[in-house]
Write a protein that holds these residues in place. Sequence first.
Motif, mmCIF file in Angstrom:
data_model
loop_
_atom_site.group_PDB
_atom_site.id
_atom_site.type_symbol
_atom_site.label_atom_id
_atom_site.label_comp_id
_atom_site.label_asym_id
_atom_site.label_seq_id
_atom_site.Cartn_x
_atom_site.Cartn_y
_atom_site.Cartn_z
ATOM 1 N N LEU A 195 -7.790 -2.075 0.116
ATOM 2 C CA LEU A 195 -6.476 -1.250 0.013
ATOM 3 C C LEU A 195 -6.241 -0.732 1.203
ATOM 4 C CD1 LEU A 195 -4.336 0.445 -1.650
ATOM 5 C CD2 LEU A 195 -6.207 1.768 -2.219
ATOM 6 N N ASN B 33 -8.281 -1.599 -11.487
ATOM 7 C CA ASN B 33 -8.260 -0.431 -10.884
ATOM 8 C C ASN B 33 -7.424 0.635 -11.656
ATOM 9 O OD1 ASN B 33 -9.665 1.537 -8.915
ATOM 10 N ND2 ASN B 33 -7.576 1.844 -8.293
ATOM 11 N N SER C 187 -6.535 -7.025 -8.891
ATOM 12 C CA SER C 187 -7.856 -5.978 -8.463
ATOM 13 C C SER C 187 -6.929 -4.754 -8.767
ATOM 14 C CB SER C 187 -8.148 -6.136 -6.968
ATOM 15 O OG SER C 187 -7.101 -5.664 -6.051
ATOM 16 N N ILE C 188 -5.362 -4.556 -8.523
ATOM 17 C CA ILE C 188 -4.885 -3.334 -8.630
ATOM 18 C C ILE C 188 -4.941 -2.816 -10.321
ATOM 19 C CG2 ILE C 188 -2.492 -2.328 -8.603
ATOM 20 C CD1 ILE C 188 -2.062 -4.323 -6.270
ATOM 21 N N MET D 198 -11.536 -3.171 -3.177
ATOM 22 C CA MET D 198 -11.042 -3.346 -4.641
ATOM 23 C C MET D 198 -11.671 -4.299 -5.375
ATOM 24 S SD MET D 198 -8.601 -1.000 -4.850
ATOM 25 C CE MET D 198 -7.237 -1.567 -6.001
ATOM 26 N N LYS E 265 -11.092 4.107 -4.172
ATOM 27 C CA LYS E 265 -10.089 3.296 -4.846
ATOM 28 C C LYS E 265 -9.591 4.078 -6.079
ATOM 29 C CE LYS E 265 -13.533 0.132 -7.267
ATOM 30 N NZ LYS E 265 -13.588 -1.111 -7.533
ATOM 31 N N VAL F 16 -2.435 -3.979 -1.334
ATOM 32 C CA VAL F 16 -4.096 -4.779 -1.411
ATOM 33 C C VAL F 16 -3.398 -6.136 -0.995
ATOM 34 C CG1 VAL F 16 -5.597 -5.519 -2.985
ATOM 35 C CG2 VAL F 16 -4.790 -3.256 -3.310
#
Length: 247
Positions: free
Chosen positions: A124, A158, A154-155, A211, A135, A184
């Motif tokens: 990130l 998170n 991955s976003i 991430m 993160k 990212v």
Amino acid sequence: MNWKCLSLTVAFAGMAAALPAKADQLDTIMSAKTLRCATFADVPPFASPDPKTREMAGFDVDLCGAIAKELGVKAEIKPVSVEARVPEVKLGRVDITVANLAYTLSRAEQIQFSDPYYLAKEMLIVPADDAGKTKADFAGQRIASTKGSTSEMSIKLNKSDPLTFQDTASAYLAVQQGKARGMVANTMTTTKFVNESKSKGKQMRMIEEPMLYQPIGIGMAKDQPALTAKINEILRKLDTSGEINKI
């Protein structure tokens, strides 16, 4: 017993035995003397048009060329979008996908992966003056990425809000314009953008905590044992010789 059905079964079995075995994709590649490789259309430093020659250039392009050289055939590069990397090889439009393709269960259900040739990290990057340090500080925040990528995944993992684009340049521009708090992408791409930001646009920095970690492999159609074995053999050779690191 239904002898009519039995007779038909025997007849079909005889026909199947008479049919030639389905050729492995490796045979097709060697006969055509061409290895069709799907790469990113415009995701530097993996694959993008060279500003001067307009020829495709980058890590994945060179890796495809190295594999083709080991096979003794020419490499034919086919630029594709991020989300088309799996469908193109699944539908047989290319022989292999060399496009920073991370292993995921959903992808593995559709295509065959080679052995991983490197372990990548999704990183990130945010404006240098952003107060976030980990993160977790970006949970619930809008973060940019390419559409259909593991960066986008991955976003979501998170618990952040993905804002997706067709290419990394557009995702990066969204952060520069304040439309997203961060972006990212893989380590190589994010490092490139951070370095560029030192002399152009809003200065960026990288959050140290990855991430996501992800093994990267080459994608092929399923049920191609000879091709899979050959690609793995070549990757091991390129790794042992240091050629992958050189690329």
